[in-house]
Design an enzyme around this catalytic site. Structure first.
Site, PDB file in Angstrom:
ATOM      1  N   SER A  74       0.810  -1.156   0.030  1.00 53.06           N
ATOM      2  CA  SER A  74      -0.211   0.007   0.056  1.00 53.06           C
ATOM      3  C   SER A  74       0.882   1.226  -0.129  1.00 53.06           C
ATOM      4  CB  SER A  74      -0.894  -0.054   1.265  1.00 53.06           C
ATOM      5  OG  SER A  74      -1.807  -1.051   1.076  1.00 53.06           O
ATOM      6  N   CYS A  75       0.229   2.373  -0.460  1.00 55.02           N
ATOM      7  CA  CYS A  75       0.735   3.739  -0.517  1.00 55.02           C
ATOM      8  C   CYS A  75       1.431   3.962   0.892  1.00 55.02           C
ATOM      9  CB  CYS A  75      -0.250   4.539  -0.809  1.00 55.02           C
ATOM     10  SG  CYS A  75       0.394   6.347  -0.923  1.00 55.02           S
ATOM     11  N   PRO A  76       2.726   4.299   1.084  1.00 57.06           N
ATOM     12  CA  PRO A  76       3.512   4.995  -0.119  1.00 57.06           C
ATOM     13  C   PRO A  76       4.588   3.909  -0.474  1.00 57.06           C
ATOM     14  CG  PRO A  76       4.506   5.611   2.002  1.00 57.06           C
ATOM     15  CD  PRO A  76       3.136   4.672   2.429  1.00 57.06           C
TER      16      PRO A  76
END
Length: 77
Positions: free
Chosen positions: A12-14
């Site tokens: 997942s981000c980042p």
């Protein structure tokens, strides 16, 4: 010129962008990095990352839920 593959599916981000940035640092100028991601935020994150850093976003596609980005490392540091 050959391409380097970075598979960040499931992250997942980042993390996808951070891992791509680290991978690009190890490549010579002009080299291509192919990134495979599944995080929907990557659709916006990678174009923004390239605009900010000067790397080229050569291609952005999606197939069967997998986002594929081809980045070319900037030539000038």
């Amino acid at each position: 010129m050959s391409e380097t593959l970075l598979d960040v599916q499931g992250l997942s981000c980042p993390l996808p962008v951070l891992k791509a940035n680290k991978a690009l640092r190890g490549l010579p100028p002009g080299a291509a990095l192919v990134v495979l991601a599944t995080d929907p935020a990557a659709r916006k994150d990678f174009p923004a990352f390239c605009a900010e850093t000067g790397h080229e976003l050569v291609e952005a596609t999606e197939a069967e839920g997998v986002l594929r980005f081809v980045l070319r490392k900037r030539v000038a540091a």
